[in-house]
Scaffold this active site. Structure first.
Site, PDB file in Angstrom:
ATOM      1  N   ARG A   8       0.856  -1.203   0.000  1.00 22.70           N
ATOM      2  CA  ARG A   8       0.000   0.000   0.000  1.00 22.70           C
ATOM      3  C   ARG A   8       0.887   1.246   0.000  1.00 22.70           C
ATOM      4  O   ARG A   8       0.602   2.239  -0.650  1.00 22.70           O
ATOM      5  CB  ARG A   8      -0.949  -0.005   1.209  1.00 22.70           C
ATOM      6  N   TYR A  12     -16.611  16.995 -15.306  1.00 23.78           N
ATOM      7  CA  TYR A  12     -17.084  15.607 -15.276  1.00 23.78           C
ATOM      8  C   TYR A  12     -18.128  15.434 -14.159  1.00 23.78           C
ATOM      9  O   TYR A  12     -17.910  15.874 -13.026  1.00 23.78           O
ATOM     10  CB  TYR A  12     -15.888  14.666 -15.082  1.00 23.78           C
ATOM     11  N   LYS A  28      -7.972   7.164 -19.096  1.00 23.70           N
ATOM     12  CA  LYS A  28      -8.292   7.693 -20.425  1.00 23.70           C
ATOM     13  C   LYS A  28      -7.058   7.641 -21.345  1.00 23.70           C
ATOM     14  O   LYS A  28      -6.563   6.572 -21.615  1.00 23.70           O
ATOM     15  CB  LYS A  28      -8.870   9.100 -20.262  1.00 23.70           C
TER      16      LYS A  28
HETATM   17  O1  P1T Z   1     -13.280   7.313 -14.060  1.00 24.44           O
HETATM   18  P1  P1T Z   1     -12.107   7.785 -13.232  1.00 24.44           P
HETATM   19  O2  P1T Z   1     -10.806   7.180 -13.605  1.00 24.44           O
HETATM   20  O3  P1T Z   1     -12.387   7.724 -11.750  1.00 24.44           O
HETATM   21  O4  P1T Z   1     -11.898   9.338 -13.602  1.00 24.44           O
HETATM   22  C1  P1T Z   1     -12.832  10.326 -13.287  1.00 24.44           C
HETATM   23  C2  P1T Z   1     -12.707  11.480 -14.242  1.00 24.44           C
HETATM   24  C3  P1T Z   1     -12.017  12.614 -13.856  1.00 24.44           C
HETATM   25  N1  P1T Z   1     -11.862  13.677 -14.674  1.00 24.44           N
HETATM   26  C4  P1T Z   1     -12.366  13.671 -15.919  1.00 24.44           C
HETATM   27  C5  P1T Z   1     -12.180  14.867 -16.805  1.00 24.44           C
HETATM   28  C6  P1T Z   1     -13.072  12.554 -16.393  1.00 24.44           C
HETATM   29  O5  P1T Z   1     -13.548  12.585 -17.648  1.00 24.44           O
HETATM   30  C7  P1T Z   1     -13.248  11.431 -15.532  1.00 24.44           C
HETATM   31  C8  P1T Z   1     -14.023  10.226 -15.959  1.00 24.44           C
HETATM   32  N2  P1T Z   1     -14.839  10.453 -17.055  1.00 24.44           N
HETATM   33  C9  P1T Z   1     -15.648   9.524 -17.655  1.00 24.44           C
HETATM   34  C10 P1T Z   1     -15.781   8.259 -17.235  1.00 24.44           C
HETATM   35  C11 P1T Z   1     -16.381  10.027 -18.840  1.00 24.44           C
HETATM   36  O6  P1T Z   1     -16.915   9.223 -19.623  1.00 24.44           O
HETATM   37  O7  P1T Z   1     -16.429  11.257 -19.004  1.00 24.44           O
END
Ligand code: P1T
Length: 379
Positions: free
Chosen positions: A46, A98, A195
């Site tokens: 961790r 988001y 992403k």
């Molecule tokens: O899904 P995660 O890895 O927890 O990330 C969150 C997140 C944070 N910031 C931005 C700009 C994002 O687009 C996202 C996640 N977004 C999607 C899942 C989406 O489809 O827009």
């Protein structure tokens, strides 16, 4: 060292025990100690894991940050940043962001006494009025999700500094290849690694980078104390994906432009939101702070109804209807009912997020096939 070389080499060295060129997956929860506290720099997974450390060093290098920490998701990374604040502290955030970030801010952290304002930061004068003596943090997402607004990072950072607040930039849509917020003065850069950085839609992960040792110490403490860390297998997959980030991004940008121009000329389309257009309201800022305009875009239909948008989405064959973005494959989504459903409708409409808005993550397939798919679905 330039970006592509860093993407492939930063933080990675042949394994000292075997010479393995690729960083091994250290699938272990704990590490042997010679004597209590006497070890090789790793105690418990961790706290540190060699696969994760290699990835953290790599991503920090791509963002020109001295320090980097990985988390189990983008939202876990955001969560760790918010945990550095105290009840009564105030946060100013972009109004278009988001939906999951908005939900974390309003549904989780407001109940612990943090106060949020969501404002249109493309208008710097609105930002001036939003600061109070309790403002501790300014949260920027740029390009914004899903309206593709561009916020001038340098201007916001300057104003935040004048008011003693730190600036955090969610750099997910741009990726470190197209934009480096730390170079523009931001205190913290954050990513949904899920992403573009990962790039293959097979991992969920987050990242926090900074040049400020005190901030990194706090984030590191929270990473260990709260424990939202990614496993070594996922870190390996991201190390593998990130090696092609620069090559993928060039193709995302090229395809994004082809698709944006096609949609702009289509009779059924009302508006296309893509910062590369000369008439995008923030085009000049995008040109100033981004290397290129990326593969994300949104468009609204002339017939502004959810059912019309649904029928277009249902007809797509090459684009997959799905949440998320930034993978090699093209994705399409309906923000109002999917990624941004947690934002009240009136608030959505005020920012232009209409019922017919469709968001595209343009992948790296052949652009002719992507355009043919959209042509078919829109006709
Ligand atoms: O899904 P995660 O890895 O927890 O990330 C969150 C997140 C944070 N910031 C931005 C700009 C994002 O687009 C996202 C996640 N977004 C999607 C899942 C989406 O489809 O827009």
């Amino acid at each position: 060292m330039k970006f592509g070389t860093k993407a492939i080499h930063a933080g990675q060295h042949p394994d000292p025990t075997t010479g393995a060129v690729m960083t091994p997956i250290y699938q272990t929860s704990t590490f042997a100690q010679e004597s209590p506290g006497k070890h090789k720099g790793f105690e418990y997974a961790r706290t540190q894991n060699p696969t994760r450390s290699a990835l953290e060093a790599n991503l920090a290098a791509l963002e020109n940050a001295k320090f980097g920490r990985c988390f189990g998701s983008g939202l876990a990374a955001t969560d760790s940043i918010l945990k550095t604040l105290k009840p009564g502290d105030e946060i100013i955030s972009t109004n278009d962001l988001y939906g999951g970030t908005f939900r974390l801010f309003t549904k989780v952290y407001e109940q612990y006494g943090l106060k949020f304002q969501f404002i249109n930061m493309t208008d710097a004068s609105m930002l001036t009025e939003a600061f109070t003596p309790n403002t501790r943090l300014v949260w920027i997402e740029t390009p914004t999700n899903p309206m593709m607004n561009i916020i001038d990072i340098e201007t916001v950072v300057k104003m935040a500094k004048q008011h003693g607040a730190i600036t955090v930039v969610d750099n997910t849509f741009a990726s470190p290849y197209l934009q480096n917020p730390i170079d523009l003065g931001a205190d913290v850069v954050m990513h949904s690694v899920t992403k573009y950085i990962s790039g293959h839609s097979d991992v969920v992960m987050g990242f926090v980078g900074t040049n400020n040792p005190a901030i990194d110490e706090q984030i590191g403490f929270i990473q260990n104390a709260s424990g939202a860390v990614p496993g070594p297998q996922d870190c390996f997959l991201v190390l593998r994906g990130v090696k092609t980030l620069h090559v993928r991004m060039d193709r995302h940008c090229y395809n994004g432009e082809q698709v944006a121009r096609f949609l702009k000329s289509h009779d059924a389309v009302d508006k296309v939101y893509w910062p590369g257009f000369d008439d995008h309201p923030n085009h000049a800022i995008a040109k100033k702070q981004m290397k290129n305009f990326g593969g994300m875009l949104s468009f609204a239909l002339k017939e502004d109804s959810q059912s019309k948008a649904f029928s277009v989405l249902e007809k797509l064959k090459v684009f997959t209807l799905a949440e998320s973005l930034g993978g090699v494959e093209s994705l399409a989504g309906h923000p109002a009912s999917m990624t941004h459903a947690s934002i009240p409708r009136e608030q959505r409409l005020a920012g232009g997020l209409t019922d017919s808005l469709i968001r595209l993550s343009v992948g790296i397939e052949d652009h002719e096939d992507l355009i043919a798919d959209l042509h078919e679905a829109l006709s």
